[in-house]
Design an enzyme around this catalytic site. Sequence first.
Site, PDB file in Angstrom:
ATOM      1  N   ASN A 209      24.329 -19.504  63.304  1.00 51.24           N
ATOM      2  CA  ASN A 209      23.780 -18.531  64.808  1.00 51.24           C
ATOM      3  C   ASN A 209      22.307 -19.030  64.461  1.00 51.24           C
ATOM      4  OD1 ASN A 209      22.406 -17.084  62.423  1.00 51.24           O
ATOM      5  ND2 ASN A 209      23.865 -16.410  61.379  1.00 51.24           N
ATOM      6  N   ASP A 277      29.338 -13.981  59.100  1.00 52.50           N
ATOM      7  CA  ASP A 277      30.510 -12.914  58.812  1.00 52.50           C
ATOM      8  C   ASP A 277      31.749 -13.539  58.873  1.00 52.50           C
ATOM      9  OD1 ASP A 277      28.589 -10.756  59.603  1.00 52.50           O
ATOM     10  OD2 ASP A 277      28.820 -11.455  61.934  1.00 52.50           O
ATOM     11  N   LYS A 287      37.037 -35.400  59.610  1.00 45.79           N
ATOM     12  CA  LYS A 287      36.454 -35.007  60.587  1.00 45.79           C
ATOM     13  C   LYS A 287      38.042 -34.627  61.629  1.00 45.79           C
ATOM     14  CE  LYS A 287      34.217 -35.962  64.873  1.00 45.79           C
ATOM     15  NZ  LYS A 287      33.149 -37.728  66.053  1.00 45.79           N
ATOM     16  N   PRO A 303      31.564 -12.650  52.489  1.00 42.68           N
ATOM     17  CA  PRO A 303      31.392 -11.563  51.336  1.00 42.68           C
ATOM     18  C   PRO A 303      30.401 -11.132  52.017  1.00 42.68           C
ATOM     19  CG  PRO A 303      30.442 -14.055  50.074  1.00 42.68           C
ATOM     20  CD  PRO A 303      31.185 -14.293  51.444  1.00 42.68           C
ATOM     21  N   ASP A 304      30.191 -10.063  51.586  1.00 45.77           N
ATOM     22  CA  ASP A 304      28.757  -9.283  52.168  1.00 45.77           C
ATOM     23  C   ASP A 304      28.045  -8.536  51.044  1.00 45.77           C
ATOM     24  OD1 ASP A 304      26.764  -6.935  52.641  1.00 45.77           O
ATOM     25  OD2 ASP A 304      28.457  -6.230  54.896  1.00 45.77           O
ATOM     26  N   ILE A 305      27.215  -9.905  50.705  1.00 40.42           N
ATOM     27  CA  ILE A 305      26.195  -9.591  49.193  1.00 40.42           C
ATOM     28  C   ILE A 305      25.628  -8.784  49.740  1.00 40.42           C
ATOM     29  CG2 ILE A 305      24.467 -11.458  48.807  1.00 40.42           C
ATOM     30  CD1 ILE A 305      24.789 -12.974  50.743  1.00 40.42           C
ATOM     31  N   PHE A 321      18.571  -5.318  56.986  1.00 39.68           N
ATOM     32  CA  PHE A 321      17.956  -5.806  58.186  1.00 39.68           C
ATOM     33  C   PHE A 321      19.030  -5.598  58.737  1.00 39.68           C
ATOM     34  CE2 PHE A 321      13.373  -7.392  58.386  1.00 39.68           C
ATOM     35  CZ  PHE A 321      13.165  -7.495  57.776  1.00 39.68           C
ATOM     36  N   LYS A 335      25.429   1.198  59.315  1.00 38.51           N
ATOM     37  CA  LYS A 335      24.933   0.619  58.782  1.00 38.51           C
ATOM     38  C   LYS A 335      23.935   0.681  57.335  1.00 38.51           C
ATOM     39  CE  LYS A 335      25.068  -4.125  61.222  1.00 38.51           C
ATOM     40  NZ  LYS A 335      24.919  -4.264  62.307  1.00 38.51           N
ATOM     41  N   LYS A 339      26.437   0.734  54.086  1.00 36.40           N
ATOM     42  CA  LYS A 339      25.726  -0.120  52.818  1.00 36.40           C
ATOM     43  C   LYS A 339      25.100   0.669  51.841  1.00 36.40           C
ATOM     44  CE  LYS A 339      25.837  -4.384  55.685  1.00 36.40           C
ATOM     45  NZ  LYS A 339      25.968  -5.923  55.175  1.00 36.40           N
TER      46      LYS A 339
HETATM   47  O1  C5P Z   1      25.607  -8.997  59.162  1.00 35.71           O
HETATM   48  P1  C5P Z   1      25.199  -7.273  59.394  1.00 35.71           P
HETATM   49  O2  C5P Z   1      24.983  -6.656  60.419  1.00 35.71           O
HETATM   50  O3  C5P Z   1      26.513  -6.436  58.608  1.00 35.71           O
HETATM   51  O4  C5P Z   1      23.861  -7.120  58.168  1.00 35.71           O
HETATM   52  C1  C5P Z   1      23.226  -6.227  58.007  1.00 35.71           C
HETATM   53  C2  C5P Z   1      22.608  -6.952  56.287  1.00 35.71           C
HETATM   54  O5  C5P Z   1      23.275  -7.505  55.650  1.00 35.71           O
HETATM   55  C3  C5P Z   1      21.500  -7.633  56.036  1.00 35.71           C
HETATM   56  O6  C5P Z   1      20.725  -7.361  55.706  1.00 35.71           O
HETATM   57  C4  C5P Z   1      21.760  -8.774  55.554  1.00 35.71           C
HETATM   58  O7  C5P Z   1      20.976  -9.520  55.540  1.00 35.71           O
HETATM   59  C5  C5P Z   1      23.115  -8.360  54.913  1.00 35.71           C
HETATM   60  N1  C5P Z   1      24.214  -9.201  55.045  1.00 35.71           N
HETATM   61  C6  C5P Z   1      24.679  -9.580  53.944  1.00 35.71           C
HETATM   62  N2  C5P Z   1      25.962 -10.440  53.843  1.00 35.71           N
HETATM   63  C7  C5P Z   1      26.542 -10.568  54.440  1.00 35.71           C
HETATM   64  C8  C5P Z   1      26.102  -9.707  56.192  1.00 35.71           C
HETATM   65  C9  C5P Z   1      25.417  -9.078  56.080  1.00 35.71           C
HETATM   66  O8  C5P Z   1      24.274  -9.691  52.815  1.00 35.71           O
HETATM   67  N3  C5P Z   1      28.110 -11.119  54.846  1.00 35.71           N
END
Ligand code: C5P
Length: 392
Positions: A209, A277, A287, A303-305, A321, A335, A339
Site C-alpha cells: 500500500n 488487510d 514467477k 492477522p489484526d495485530i 491509527f 474502529k 478493537k
Molecule cells: O486497517 P485498519 O483501519 O483496521 O487499521 C487500524 C489500526 O489497526 C491501525 O493502527 C493498524 O496499524 C492496525 N492494524 C493491525 N493489523 C492489521 C490491520 C490493522 O495492527 N492487520
Amino acid sequence: MSLTHKKIILGVTGGIAAYKAAELCRLLVKAGAEVRVVMTAAAQQFVTPLTFQALSGQPVLTSLWEAASGDGMEHIHLSRTADLLLVAPASADFLARLAHGRADDLLTTLCLARTCPLAVAPALNREMWAAAATQRNLEQLHADDVNVLGPATGEQACGEIGLGRMLEASEIALALGALLASGPLVGKRVLITAGPTFEAIDPVRGLTNRSSGKMGYAVAQAAAEAGAAVCLVSGPTCLAPPAGVRRIDVQSAAEMRAAVLAELPCNVFIAVAAVADYRVDAAATQKIKKSAAPLTLQLIASPDILAEVAALPDAPFCVGFAAETERLDDYAEAKRLRKNLPLLVGNLAQDTLGQDTAELVLFDALGRHPLPRADKLTQARAVIHHVLTLLN
Ligand code: C5P
C-alpha cells in the site's frame, strides 16, 4: 532517547575490542554527544590516540601526569562536567582495579573521582569472564551501582566461542541513551509499528500500500524524545530510524505480528503501520507466467495485530491509527470501539498519504480532539502528549 549535547567520557582499556571503541566513538559523536576519550597504556598497544582524536575532534588523554596541567586537577574537572563515564572495552584487569577502588592511572582515577553514572562494557575471553575472581569483581561493581553492559556471546578474537564479547557499538549507544534518558516516559517500553507491509504474490511481485512510514517514524522519535525505550517494527520504507530507536525490519503482516509478539511485554503499543488487510493464500514459489487470460488470486485476511495485542489479558496501553477516505468520525470511532482501544488517531488518507504534514483527529472515551494541520513530528509529539494525559 537522544545523546545530543551529552558529555561522555569514553575510557578505552587494553583489549582487541579497542578497535570497536573507535566505531562507538564515531556513533556517539554522530548522535550529538561531546566525547572525550581517555586511553590506558595498554589500550594504546591496540589503537593509537590519533584515531580517537580524529573521531572525537578532541585531544585524547592518556596519562594522569600529562593531564595534570593548570591546577593539576584535570581528573576532577573532567569527571565533574561529564554526564556519563563509559569504559568500553573494559578488560578483566580494569574491572578488577575498578572493583578495588584503585586510582593507579588516569582512567581509574576519573572513575573514583566521578559524580556521574558509570557504565562498563566488558570484553574478555570466556574463561576470564567465568573466572571466580572476575565474577566476584562484577558482584562488587553491581553493588557499587556500576552499569555493566553485556557482554555478548559469540566468536571471540582468540577463536573460542562463548560469553565475553563486547556488545556491538550500536547496542552500547542504545544502552547509553536509556541510561541518560529524561522525560515523562523514562523507564517505559514503547512498541511501534510503521510503514506498509509487503505480501508476496510470487518471488517478484506482491501486494502493498502507499504508506511512506513517515508518521510511524515521527511517533517513534517523539516517544524517544519523551524518554521511552522505543522499538520500531517497520515494514519496507526508505527512512532511517530516529536516533536512539531500535528498529526491527519486517516485510509481511505475518512477520510484523511475530516481531510485535516477540517484543511484548511493553507499556504502550502504537500501531501506525498500514498493514495489508489481505495476503495471497498460497504465494507462488516461481514467477507466475504472464498470459492473456484473467488471473485469479485467492486472498485471505491478514492477522489484526493491534486487535490481538489489545485483547491480551495484560494488554499494554494500545493506540490505533486509521486512515479513511470518507466519514472519518463514524468509521474511526467504530474502529476504536471494535478493537477496544483507549485512543485512536484518525485521518483522511487523501490529506496525509506520503506527505510531510497531516491533519489528525484523536478519538478517545471523551470524544474527538482535532489536531489542525502540522508537520508529522509536531503531530506525533501531540499524540504522545495525549497518550501521557490518558496514562496519568
Ligand atoms: O486497517 P485498519 O483501519 O483496521 O487499521 C487500524 C489500526 O489497526 C491501525 O493502527 C493498524 O496499524 C492496525 N492494524 C493491525 N493489523 C492489521 C490491520 C490493522 O495492527 N492487520
